[in-house]
Design a protein around this motif. Structure first.
Motif, mmCIF file in Angstrom:
data_model
loop_
_atom_site.group_PDB
_atom_site.id
_atom_site.type_symbol
_atom_site.label_atom_id
_atom_site.label_comp_id
_atom_site.label_asym_id
_atom_site.label_seq_id
_atom_site.Cartn_x
_atom_site.Cartn_y
_atom_site.Cartn_z
ATOM 1 N N ALA A 225 37.142 65.241 -31.004
ATOM 2 C CA ALA A 225 35.520 64.745 -31.059
ATOM 3 C C ALA A 225 34.854 66.583 -31.216
ATOM 4 N N ILE A 226 33.754 66.428 -32.378
ATOM 5 C CA ILE A 226 33.649 67.678 -32.199
ATOM 6 C C ILE A 226 31.839 68.277 -30.567
ATOM 7 N N GLU A 227 31.200 67.215 -30.620
ATOM 8 C CA GLU A 227 30.386 67.021 -30.030
ATOM 9 C C GLU A 227 29.611 65.686 -29.211
ATOM 10 N N VAL A 248 31.985 63.955 -35.039
ATOM 11 C CA VAL A 248 33.448 64.747 -35.158
ATOM 12 C C VAL A 248 33.576 64.514 -36.732
ATOM 13 N N PRO A 249 34.751 65.359 -36.611
ATOM 14 C CA PRO A 249 34.711 66.110 -38.057
ATOM 15 C C PRO A 249 34.503 64.709 -39.400
ATOM 16 N N GLY A 250 33.666 64.955 -40.220
ATOM 17 C CA GLY A 250 33.420 65.043 -41.417
ATOM 18 C C GLY A 250 35.146 63.665 -42.445
ATOM 19 N N THR A 251 36.522 64.278 -41.586
ATOM 20 C CA THR A 251 37.510 64.069 -42.023
ATOM 21 C C THR A 251 38.446 63.342 -41.976
ATOM 22 N N MET A 252 37.391 62.372 -40.656
ATOM 23 C CA MET A 252 38.305 62.232 -39.875
ATOM 24 C C MET A 252 38.177 59.986 -40.098
ATOM 25 N N PRO A 283 28.986 62.433 -38.407
ATOM 26 C CA PRO A 283 29.769 63.196 -39.220
ATOM 27 C C PRO A 283 29.495 64.345 -38.377
ATOM 28 N N GLU A 284 30.341 66.059 -39.149
ATOM 29 C CA GLU A 284 30.163 66.973 -38.489
ATOM 30 C C GLU A 284 28.336 67.539 -38.807
ATOM 31 N N ALA A 287 26.037 67.581 -36.203
ATOM 32 C CA ALA A 287 26.056 68.921 -34.763
ATOM 33 C C ALA A 287 24.678 68.787 -34.376
ATOM 34 N N HIS A 289 25.086 70.961 -31.253
ATOM 35 C CA HIS A 289 25.527 72.256 -30.678
ATOM 36 C C HIS A 289 24.574 71.656 -29.536
#
Length: 295
Positions: A225-227, A248-252, A283-284, A287, A289
């Motif tokens: 995941a991203i954050e 999570v990344p948009g393509t996941m 999706p990302e 985020a 941050h």
């Protein structure tokens, strides 16, 4: 029968035994301080019974009317215990005033002292056991009972030491003075229990150190995941509620994101025990941050 209920039954038995011993010590001596100590044990019995009822009710499974379970019932027990403690302190202060107005010398004997010491020793041993069980079971009702018992042990030791000093010096006004100090100690204990219990009923967040651990676990377990952000928590008896957003990344794919959330849930439950965890996957582009950054 659950471990918490078994422990609560043990508290009832110990409280009744200690009350009987302290009542005998007071009857043998006529000491106002020992009367105060015995009256606090009356509160112990009532509190132990309330804790027993609370942990039995809290152990009931979730139902249609209580989809999140019955865990908060333990906080009601702790609030009741606080109220009983405050009532006991008031009765003690009335007795202290009467004793100062009409002084009476307690008849301190070795048998009476031995009975009082035995009651204090039993309380101390059970208090130690209760602290361990309440921590292991994350039970507010048992923790409240343990804290009150600790206060009772400290009070009893002070009362016995003071009565001994009064007997040695002939300063019998120390007896009602110690009873008054006992009442003040009981008041402080009751106020603390009520504050903590009301905090639980008002959905206070978990302790700062627990929240820091939750953030760390999410950061370690959410690989891929991203954050994670907007982490919120609350404690309801033994049950912790945790919710947050996981970016999570948009393509996941949904399956891939689900694997990550399952891994995070398992890690959190391994650390916290009973917990309800809600994770909102985003999706990302959502985020922030901020919060927990997943590496």
């Amino acid at each position: 029968m659950s471990r918490a209920v078994n422990t609560a039954w043990g508290s009832v038995a110990v409280a009744i035994a200690v009350l009987a011993l302290k009542a005998v010590a007071w009857w043998l001596t006529g000491s106002v301080a020992l009367f105060a100590d015995a009256l606090e044990s009356v509160v112990n019995v009532a509190a132990a019974l309330a804790a027993l009822a609370a942990v039995r009710y809290a152990a009931l499974p979730a139902d249609a009317n209580h989809p999140y379970g019955h865990h908060k019932a333990e906080y009601f027990s702790a609030v009741l215990e606080g109220a009983l403690i405050l009532a006991a302190a008031f009765v003690i202060l009335v007795e202290v005033w009467s004793s100062f107005s009409s002084p009476r010398i307690p008849d301190l004997t070795w048998p009476a002292a031995a009975v009082a010491l035995a009651a204090t020793a039993i309380n101390a041993l059970w208090c130690r056991h209760l602290f361990r069980r309440s921590a292991a079971l994350r039970s507010p009702a048992l923790k409240a009972d343990a804290r009150h018992l600790l206060s009772d042990v400290v009070t009893s030791v002070g009362v016995l030491a003071g009565i001994g000093l009064a007997a040695a010096t002939g300063l019998w006004w120390l007896d009602p003075l110690l009873a008054g100090l006992t009442a003040l100690n009981i008041l402080a204990s009751g106020a603390g229990l009520v504050r903590e219990s009301v905090g639980g009923l008002m959905d206070e967040a978990v302790a700062p150190e627990s929240l820091a651990r939750i953030r760390a676990i999410v950061g370690q377990a959410a690989e891929g995941a991203i954050e994670a952000h907007d982490i919120r928590s609350r404690q309801a008896g033994r049950l912790a509620f945790i919710e947050f957003h996981l970016v999570v990344p948009g393509t996941m794919t949904v399956d891939e994101a689900h694997v990550i959330t399952d891994r995070v849930e398992a890690a959190l439950k391994a650390e916290l025990g009973e917990a309800v965890i809600t994770i909102h996957v985003e999706p990302e582009g959502k985020a922030k941050h901020s919060g927990v950054v997943v590496l």
